[in-house]
Structures are given as structure tokens and as C-alpha cells.
Design an enzyme around this catalytic site. Structure first.
Site, PDB file in Angstrom:
ATOM      1  N   HIS A   1       0.785  -1.036   0.067  1.00 37.88           N
ATOM      2  CA  HIS A   1       0.107  -0.427   0.335  1.00 37.88           C
ATOM      3  C   HIS A   1       0.687   1.267  -0.566  1.00 37.88           C
ATOM      4  O   HIS A   1       1.535   1.154   0.266  1.00 37.88           O
ATOM      5  CB  HIS A   1      -0.858  -0.205   1.173  1.00 37.88           C
ATOM      6  CG  HIS A   1      -1.971   1.585   0.924  1.00 37.88           C
ATOM      7  ND1 HIS A   1      -1.797   3.014   1.033  1.00 37.88           N
ATOM      8  CD2 HIS A   1      -3.340   1.243   1.115  1.00 37.88           C
ATOM      9  CE1 HIS A   1      -2.697   3.393   1.635  1.00 37.88           C
ATOM     10  NE2 HIS A   1      -3.689   1.789   1.172  1.00 37.88           N
TER      11      HIS A   1
ATOM     12  N   TYR B   1     -15.044   4.664   8.168  1.00 38.04           N
ATOM     13  CA  TYR B   1     -15.468   3.366   7.702  1.00 38.04           C
ATOM     14  C   TYR B   1     -16.813   2.839   8.207  1.00 38.04           C
ATOM     15  O   TYR B   1     -17.301   2.033   8.701  1.00 38.04           O
ATOM     16  CB  TYR B   1     -14.131   2.149   8.278  1.00 38.04           C
ATOM     17  CG  TYR B   1     -12.771   2.133   7.729  1.00 38.04           C
ATOM     18  CD1 TYR B   1     -12.476   1.399   6.276  1.00 38.04           C
ATOM     19  CD2 TYR B   1     -12.068   2.986   8.132  1.00 38.04           C
ATOM     20  CE1 TYR B   1     -12.041   1.474   5.752  1.00 38.04           C
ATOM     21  CE2 TYR B   1     -10.645   3.538   8.050  1.00 38.04           C
ATOM     22  CZ  TYR B   1     -10.716   2.095   6.458  1.00 38.04           C
ATOM     23  OH  TYR B   1      -9.521   1.761   5.239  1.00 38.04           O
TER      24      TYR B   1
ATOM     25  N   HIS C   1     -12.491   4.567   2.228  1.00 34.82           N
ATOM     26  CA  HIS C   1     -12.751   5.417   3.200  1.00 34.82           C
ATOM     27  C   HIS C   1     -13.998   6.713   2.707  1.00 34.82           C
ATOM     28  O   HIS C   1     -13.458   7.296   1.521  1.00 34.82           O
ATOM     29  CB  HIS C   1     -11.766   6.947   3.689  1.00 34.82           C
ATOM     30  CG  HIS C   1     -10.850   6.302   4.697  1.00 34.82           C
ATOM     31  ND1 HIS C   1      -9.112   7.311   4.513  1.00 34.82           N
ATOM     32  CD2 HIS C   1     -10.142   4.996   4.945  1.00 34.82           C
ATOM     33  CE1 HIS C   1      -8.510   6.344   5.080  1.00 34.82           C
ATOM     34  NE2 HIS C   1      -8.538   5.151   4.896  1.00 34.82           N
TER      35      HIS C   1
END
Length: 345
Positions: free
Chosen positions: A198, A322, A309
């Protein structure tokens, strides 16, 4: 693409039964959260969570994430023992049928924001990063803690680690990442597991700590030096897209065979190094989400994708970024783009 949803386990206010009701939802992105960073994940624990997910008609298709112990990132003499544990976790996940692992190599802190509930013009709230505010924060005083951060360090321990990082350059950190990859990617190849790093979030240095997974040049260096299909990336539009110099369409073109997982998130740039997260819509953020999805389809990407998100809308309360409602809207929006593009082709 496999539409997927991040789920934080049984303590998550968002329940699997709710996620299942999102149209075309297939996968769950989750992890074993109760274990300390670096410890090997037992097969029985993995098996139990997988069974719980499958009982709801979903599939645990991505682990996000298996944390990398700080000693590995810092290149300490103890790193080989931690790498051995990481290798065993890869084997255990593979043997339980989970073949994609998202992870990051961010020193100390995971994703960072200056405000968790910044208002948007429509009355919703979302995560915001303001560079000026971050510059004024002392990470050692405990005034800023965010979901996803490893809070296992005591303040004195954290102070020591931050001091040690002052002696670690970006080049050192990259070499430590390569050292790690040279030892885990052969295991991933043996187990047919796709490792998907990531990007740093945001993709620049914070709190005096170096960050390296920030742009195409750095990522291509990492991919070329450990040149294996199993050494790939999580293409996070919001993380890479926070840097206005990153060409997301070009990155997809150049890294297409090494994209193993996609995070779809839109952000609105508010200054050179500041942004606020928005809905996924191209009408509200600065990123061309339609063009990004079209490019992914063009290069043949068929792997897991998740709405990242979301805003807090309709009075929902929960884990910042979330909640259920806006991420569900994001999934439907993304599926609309995917369906329309496939029909057009």
C-alpha cells in the site's frame, strides 16, 4: 473486478449481514486484529474468521493487512526472526485459501489525518489532512491518534524509535524494504500469494519520518529490484492521488501487471499538500474516478477493488472513514462505472 468491503471483525459496528446486502458485493477485506504486530497468525484463527465470513455468503479475498514489524523497517539485527514469522503467516494464509496480502512499509504511523470529522458543504463529514496543522502536532504528546495506528508503543518507546529514525534515510529505508522483499517474495511464489504494498498515506514525509512508496519512480524501483509478479502493489487512488504530481492513469498503464488490489477513494485538493476526502463522485473530488476505472478495465484488471474511506452521512456514527452508508454508495457508484464501461466495450 471483485467488489469488496473492509470489515474490522466482530467489533466492527458494520455487520457482515449489512455488507452482504450491497448489490454485487463479493469479497471481504479483513485481518486478525487482536495479535501484536509481527507475530505469526495461527491457521486456526485464520480458519475461524474465514468460516464466519463464508457463513454470510461472502469470501475473505484480501488480507489488509499483515503488519511489518518496526525492526524490519529499521533494518535491526533482529529483523530476520521477524521476517521468519512473516513468512510463516504467508504460508498459513495461503493454506487457508487467502491469496492476496495488502501491507505497508510506513515508519511508525499508518495513514495520518489532521481531522476525522471535517464538515463538507453537503452537511456530511469526512477525513481531512491539513499540512499546516500536521506541522504543529507533536506525535509524542498523544494528542493525535487515528484508527489503524499501532498504539502498542509506550511514549518513551516511541520517542526512542523516532530518534532512531533520524539516522535512517530514504535510501536506507528502501534497502530495508528490498531486504524484506527478497526474503518473503520467494515464499509468496511458492504459495502463489500476491503481495500488494500500500502506498504511504499521505505520500510524503511526516513528523520527520522518511516515506518511500509515494510515486511512480520509487514504486518502479521496488518492483524492478524484486522482479516477480508476486511482488505487486495496492493501487490506492486516494493515497497516490493526494500528491498532485502523481499521474494516476499513467501509473496504471506502467504498473498494470503488478496491480493486485485497488482502493478507490476520491479526494479534493485544498492546497499543495492538503486535501479532504469526498464521496467517490467525479463531481466532488479532484480525481477522475471514471477515467481511473476505465483505465483499469482497459489494462485487463480483474482483481479485488474496494470503496475506500467514506464520509459520515445520514447521522451515522462509527469508525471514522469506515461507516456503512457512504462506502455502500461508493460500491454502487463504482459498479455503475464498471458495468457501463463493459457494456460500451
Amino acid at each position: 473486478m471483485e467488489m469488496s468491503f473492509r470489515w474490522y471483525g466482530t467489533e466492527d459496528p458494520v455487520k457482515l449481514e449489512q455488507i452482504k446486502q450491497i448489490p454485487a458485493m463479493k469479497g471481504i477485506v479483513s485481518a486478525i486484529y487482536e495479535l501484536p504486530p509481527g507475530e505469526t497468525w495461527p491457521r486456526e484463527t485464520i480458519r475461524s474468521m474465514k468460516a464466519e465470513i463464508e457463513q454470510r455468503g461472502l469470501v475473505w479475498n484480501v488480507v489488509e493487512s499483515v503488519p511489518v514489524h518496526e525492526d524490519i523497517k529499521m533494518g535491526k539485527g533482529t529483523r530476520d526472526s521477524w521476517i521468519a514469522k512473516y513468512q510463516e503467516t504467508i504460508r498459513n494464509l495461503s493454506r487457508e485459501g487467502i491469496k492476496t496480502i495488502c501491507y505497508n512499509f510506513m515508519p511508525v504511523f499508518d495513514w495520518t489525518r489532521s481531522k476525522l470529522d471535517a464538515p463538507l458543504p453537503d452537511g456530511s463529514h469526512s477525513l481531512m489532512y491539513d499540512e499546516d496543522l500536521i506541522q504543529q502536532i507533536d506525535p509524542l504528546d498523544g494528542s493525535l491518534t487515528l484508527p489503524g495506528w499501532d498504539l502498542s508503543y509506550q511514549k518513551d518507546d516511541l520517542r526512542v524509535i523516532m530518534e532512531e529514525y533520524k539516522e535512517i534515510s530514504k535510501e536506507d529505508l528502501m534497502e530495508n524494504l528490498i531486504y524484506f522483499l527478497e526474503r518473503i517474495i520467494p515464499v509468496a511464489e511458492e504459495e502463489d500469494v500476491l503481495m500488494a504494498i500500500h502506498p504511504d498515506d499521505p505520500p510524503w514525509d511526516i513528523f520527520g519520518l522518511p516515506r518511500i512508496i509515494t510515486n511512480e519512480a520509487n514504486v518502479m524501483t521496488m518492483l524492478k529490484r524484486v522482479n516477480s509478479r508476486h511482488n505487486g502493489i495496492t493501487f490506492c487512488t486516494g493515497s497516490y492521488g493526494a500528491d498532485q504530481d502523481n499521474d494516476l492513469i499513467g501509473m496504471i498503464e506502467h504498473m498494470q501487471d503488478r496491480i493486485h488490489f485497488v482502493h478507490a477513494r476520491n479526494v479534493r485538493w485544498t492546497s499543495e499538500k492538503s486535501f479532504q476526502e469526498t464521496s467517490h463522485s467525479v463531481h466532488e473530488g479532484s480525481l477522475d474516478m471514471v477515467g481511473i476505472i476505465q483505465k483499469l478495465i482497459e489494462v485487463g484488471y480483474e482483481g479485488p477493488i474496494r470503496p475506500d474511506h467514506g464520509r459520515m452521512i445520514w447521522g451515522e456514527e462509527g469508525r471514522p472513514g469506515y461507516g456503512l452508508y457512504d462506502r455502500a454508495l461508493g460500491a454502487v457508484y463504482l459498479n455503475g462505472i464498471i458495468d457501463a464501461e463493459r457494456e460500451r466495450r
